[in-house]
Design an enzyme around this catalytic site. Structure first.
Site, PDB file in Angstrom:
ATOM      1  N   ASP A 187       0.803  -1.231   0.000  1.00  0.00           N
ATOM      2  CA  ASP A 187       0.000   0.000   0.000  1.00  0.00           C
ATOM      3  C   ASP A 187       0.836   1.281   0.000  1.00  0.00           C
ATOM      4  O   ASP A 187       0.502   2.247  -0.672  1.00  0.00           O
ATOM      5  CB  ASP A 187      -0.939   0.027   1.216  1.00  0.00           C
ATOM      6  CG  ASP A 187      -1.979  -1.083   1.164  1.00  0.00           C
ATOM      7  OD1 ASP A 187      -2.066  -1.764   0.124  1.00  0.00           O
ATOM      8  OD2 ASP A 187      -2.705  -1.264   2.156  1.00  0.00           O
ATOM      9  N   LYS A 265       1.413   2.721  -6.649  1.00  0.00           N
ATOM     10  CA  LYS A 265       0.416   1.650  -6.629  1.00  0.00           C
ATOM     11  C   LYS A 265      -0.847   2.196  -7.288  1.00  0.00           C
ATOM     12  O   LYS A 265      -1.384   3.222  -6.859  1.00  0.00           O
ATOM     13  CB  LYS A 265       0.136   1.222  -5.184  1.00  0.00           C
ATOM     14  CG  LYS A 265      -0.824   0.044  -5.114  1.00  0.00           C
ATOM     15  CD  LYS A 265      -0.955  -0.546  -3.717  1.00  0.00           C
ATOM     16  CE  LYS A 265      -1.890  -1.749  -3.790  1.00  0.00           C
ATOM     17  NZ  LYS A 265      -2.054  -2.453  -2.524  1.00  0.00           N
TER      18      LYS A 265
HETATM   19  N1  ASP Z   1      -2.270  -3.631   3.656  1.00  0.00           N
HETATM   20  C1  ASP Z   1      -1.100  -4.350   3.209  1.00  0.00           C
HETATM   21  C2  ASP Z   1       0.107  -3.476   3.418  1.00  0.00           C
HETATM   22  O1  ASP Z   1       0.355  -2.573   2.677  1.00  0.00           O
HETATM   23  C3  ASP Z   1      -1.247  -4.776   1.801  1.00  0.00           C
HETATM   24  C4  ASP Z   1      -0.071  -5.489   1.207  1.00  0.00           C
HETATM   25  O2  ASP Z   1       0.884  -5.876   1.843  1.00  0.00           O
HETATM   26  O3  ASP Z   1      -0.112  -5.693   0.008  1.00  0.00           O
HETATM   27  O4  ASP Z   1       0.811  -3.714   4.342  1.00  0.00           O
END
Ligand code: ASP
Length: 464
Positions: A187, A265
């Site tokens: 993220d 992203k």
């Molecule tokens: N919410 C997670 C993070 O950014 C998603 C991921 O790892 O892709 O830590």
């Protein structure tokens, strides 16, 4: 009266707990659940303590999880019990003196979690043995040493972790590793990639950030392939820059290496979520080869010299302009002692007239205001319309084609070094790691952006 072992129903409460007890189906029961809307086969999973009390979570044989409303359950057939083993068998990562040494620094994110239902069932991934146990191909590429620096989802990364990470990278380079891989949640991976591009300069070796969109217990997980691609890049490529390594196309055909200051992203769930913005990626990567698609990258060197400048002043903010924004949004930042604001403006870099007095006040109070564009592609152009010219008079500084998040990171880094606004401006507008480029390549908008070759392939499937 028999007592209930809550561990057998881990995380469940209320209606969901009552239903599981009624059918004598503790977690890990292999079942077929009959409801009004059909029947569902799978394993009953533990549930997060913070989740609602109305659903039962089932892992289906295809690997995906579904929630079933407890009150809709008519009957449950039990076939047995299949407790999942959280622990991956550890194997000693073999050492081969002929292979390059790569260091993997873990910060958390999906790539570090397996069977994480927030019930405590998280694999403490990233020990070399566990990684070798789950992705044995890594041993064909390098000698991999791992260190878990943090274990957070990436929304929780902040200055403390960025600084800690930059310092750890510096230490490893000085010790002589041939490449560095950073496991990170996707993220905010582009925020961390940007700040590392500023904090760690002139690295002699590749610094490769990697994550996964889908955890490794899902059949479509990108974790293993992304790890193989990133470790290959760290071990053998001659691109000594901070990069993000993730899926290129939606399929697993190849990975892309994106420059740390030009990457973002762009999709909440696709595995091919990272895109280079305003440019083209640096290279493609397959299981055993890195193929550059441009040649203006910094080359690998064979020394241990690196400049680490790990500072960040967090009195900076991004303001995403929207029509009808009120000046108090800017005023409150000024009143709360913020030193710098990055605005993501509309079009060529615009905000509405009611904000002008607040911008003037920012200038008077010595708060630096930089303009970037919400369109992400393209440059701020403040000479074209009156709005832009007015804002420059008010002291707003155009930030060329720096992405808003990158400008935010750079501003925090600049204020970490000085409070002199002229010096901050010089740092902001001097390109350091590709964050400002002279021009966008004319084909950059199309190629490798989920672009032409992939679209052609996709269309071919339907044009038989
Ligand atoms: N919410 C997670 C993070 O950014 C998603 C991921 O790892 O892709 O830590």
């Amino acid at each position: 009266m028999s007592t209930i072992n809550l561990e057998d129903y881990k995380g469940y409460r209320g209606v969901a707990l009552n239903t599981l007890q009624k059918f004598k189906t503790p977690i890990w029961s292999d079942v077929e659940i009959l409801t009004d809307e059909g029947s569902f086969k799978g394993l009953i999973l533990p549930r997060s303590e913070t989740a609602d009390e109305f659903h039962i979570v089932l892992k289906m044989p295809i690997g995906y999880n579904i929630g079933i409303a407890a009150e809709k359950i008519k009957d449950v057939k039990i076939f047995g019990r299949k407790e999942a083993h959280y622990k991956i068998p550890e194997k000693d990562f073999p050492y081969d003196p002929k292979k390059p040494n790569v260091k993997l620094l873990g910060t958390g994110g999906t790539i570090a979690s397996r069977l994480d239902y927030r019930t405590g069932a998280v694999i403490p991934a990233f020990s070399p043995g566990e990684l070798y146990g789950s992705v044995p191909e890594l041993a064909d590429i390098c000698n991999l040493d791992t260190e878990k620096l943090y274990g957070v989802f990436s929304e929780n990364m902040g200055p403390e972790q960025w600084i800690g990470l930059a310092e750890a990278i510096g230490r490893e380079i000085e010790k002589g590793v041939q490449g560095i891989v950073i496991g990170h949640g996707t993220d905010t991976m582009h925020h961390t990639a940007a700040i590392l591009s500023f904090m760690v300069q002139d690295s002699p070796v590749p610094i490769v950030m990697v994550g996964s969109q889908r955890s490794s217990d899902r059949p479509s997980s990108d974790a293993a392939l992304n790890l193989i691609h990133s470790v290959t890049t760290a071990a053998i490529s001659d691109i000594a820059e901070v990069m993000v390594c993730m899926f290129g196309p939606t399929s697993d055909m190849y990975g892309l290496l994106h420059r740390g200051t030009r990457v973002r992203k762009m999709h909440s769930s696709y595995r091919s979520t990272f895109r280079t913005i305003g440019d083209i990626p640096i290279a493609t990567v397959s299981r055993d080869k890195v193929t550059p698609i441009r040649d203006d990258y910094k080359r690998r060197r064979f020394d241990n010299d690196v400049k680490v400048n790990a500072v960040f002043d967090d009195r900076v903010a991004i303001v995403y302009y929207y029509p009808n924004m009120k000046p108090d949004m800017i005023d409150s930042l000024i009143d709360n002692g913020y030193k710098g604001i990055v605005i993501a403006g509309t079009g060529l870099g615009h905000v509405n007239k009611p904000l002008y007095p607040a911008l003037k006040r920012a200038k008077e109070k010595g708060v630096a205001v930089y303009m970037t564009v919400q369109t992400l592609w393209g440059y701020v152009q403040m000479y074209v319309y009156d709005t832009g010219r007015d804002m420059m008079e008010l002291g707003v500084i155009p930030a060329a084609n720096m992405l808003p998040e990158v400008a935010y990171m750079k501003l925090g880094w600049a204020f970490g070094q000085t409070n002199d606004l002229e010096k901050v401006k010089e740092i902001m507008l001097t390109p350091i790691a590709g964050e400002i480029t002279e021009r966008e390549p004319s084909n950059g908008y199309l190629i490798y952006q989920g672009g032409l070759p992939e679209v052609e392939e996709f269309i071919k499937q339907y044009r038989k």
